[in-house]
Design an enzyme around this catalytic site. Structure first.
Site, PDB file in Angstrom:
ATOM      1  N   SER A   9       1.029  -1.425  -0.423  1.00  0.00           N
ATOM      2  CA  SER A   9      -0.126   0.110  -0.380  1.00  0.00           C
ATOM      3  C   SER A   9       0.524   1.745   0.013  1.00  0.00           C
ATOM      4  CB  SER A   9      -0.382  -0.055   0.924  1.00  0.00           C
ATOM      5  OG  SER A   9      -0.066   0.064   2.332  1.00  0.00           O
ATOM      6  N   TYR A 154      14.880  -1.093  14.918  1.00  0.00           N
ATOM      7  CA  TYR A 154      14.716  -1.457  13.518  1.00  0.00           C
ATOM      8  C   TYR A 154      16.009  -2.364  12.997  1.00  0.00           C
ATOM      9  CZ  TYR A 154      14.412  -0.719   8.461  1.00  0.00           C
ATOM     10  OH  TYR A 154      14.642  -1.821   7.000  1.00  0.00           O
ATOM     11  N   ALA A 156      17.964  -4.790  14.766  1.00  0.00           N
ATOM     12  CA  ALA A 156      18.152  -5.360  15.459  1.00  0.00           C
ATOM     13  C   ALA A 156      17.291  -6.596  14.228  1.00  0.00           C
ATOM     14  CB  ALA A 156      17.195  -6.142  16.946  1.00  0.00           C
TER      15      ALA A 156
END
Length: 284
Positions: A9, A154, A156
């Site tokens: 999207s 993020y 990780a």
């Protein structure tokens, strides 16, 4: 060729869907919020599909819910008898002091970025193994290789995606299935605008005058970053991987015009040599 992509999207997912349609592929564009917040994106994709030689199917799919994945896969198999390519694109992020992200946030981001990848691969692999044919492209990041402060959660998840993808790459190659990844750098998408900061406000406030230090790296919320390049090179790289001959696709494809893969390419090269040396020593 039938292609399934998650997170279609917005961002890389929407642009990749548009690019694949222009190339004439049959695209199963999956996303959450089909009847709500994704309606505008769907309308734009439908209009574009009418002007291209590709075929578009829109399907609701939540990568954090196995029942949703199974339902989507069943819908796809009612239209076609197989999936040629899976693109694991869906992802969410978070920037800020890593300590201030509570377990609930950590769990949510891992659920989408890592566990969601595993769920999707488990959903398509039985059919791919049966056909001895298939391609899976996982969206990693340069942050799966190099570390930027204040993005620990993020980073990780992307380090985890790197390890997961590489394991699958070795395991499934003898079965005729290519599993590879794309490592995008920084691009001008809506990704940063939909990221969440830390939810533990009390822990965050305990940083005192340092509380806004992450903004020095990542910019202030809603800050326009006109220096970031347009993201079209990412879907272009994905199309190139799709069109390559089976068995010739590289494990990692870095797309980073902003930093010219500084650090990332060096780590990729060192890791490749280390893995080759290990494989030779262990006679894999």
């Amino acid at each position: 060729m039938n292609i399934l992509i998650t997170g279609s999207s917005s961002g890389f997912g929407k642009l990749t869907t548009e690019t694949l349609l222009r190339e004439g592929y049959t695209v199963f564009a999956t996303m959450i919020g089909v009847t709500t917040f994704s309606k505008q994106a769907i309308e734009e994709l439908v209009l574009l599909a009418q002007e291209t030689k590709g075929t578009l199917h829109i399907i609701e799919l939540d990568v954090t819910a196995e029942a949703s994945i199974n339902n989507a896969i069943n819908q796809i198999y009612k239209k076609v008898d197989h999936i040629d390519v899976l693109i694991n694109n869906a992802g969410i992020g978070g920037t800020g002091w890593t300590e201030a992200f509570p377990e609930s946030q950590f769990t949510k981001i891992f659920d989408v970025n890592v566990f969601g990848v595993q769920r999707m691969m488990r959903a398509v692999l039985p059919q791919m193994r049966k056909r001895k044919e298939g391609l899976i492209i996982n969206l990693s990041s340069i942050q799966g290789r190099v570390v930027f402060p204040y993005s620990g959660i993020y980073t990780a998840t992307k380090f985890a995606v790197e390890g997961l993808t590489e394991s699958y790459h070795y395991e499934l190659s003898p079965l005729g299935i290519d599993v590879v990844m794309v490592q995008p750098g920084g691009f001008k998408t809506n990704f940063e605008s939909v990221q969440s900061g830390p939810h533990d406000q009390k822990r965050l406030e305990s940083y005192g005058e340092m509380i806004n230090a992450p903004d020095q790296i990542w910019g202030e919320p809603n800050e326009e970053k006109d220096f970031l390049p347009h993201p079209q090179p990412v879907p272009d790289a994905i199309v190139q991987l799709i069109e390559m001959t089976k068995g010739t696709r590289p494990l990692r494809t870095t797309v980073d015009p902003l930093l010219n893969a500084l650090g990332t390419s060096a780590i990729n090269e060192a890791a490749l040599k280390a893995q080759q040396d290990l494989a030779t020593h262990l006679d894999w």
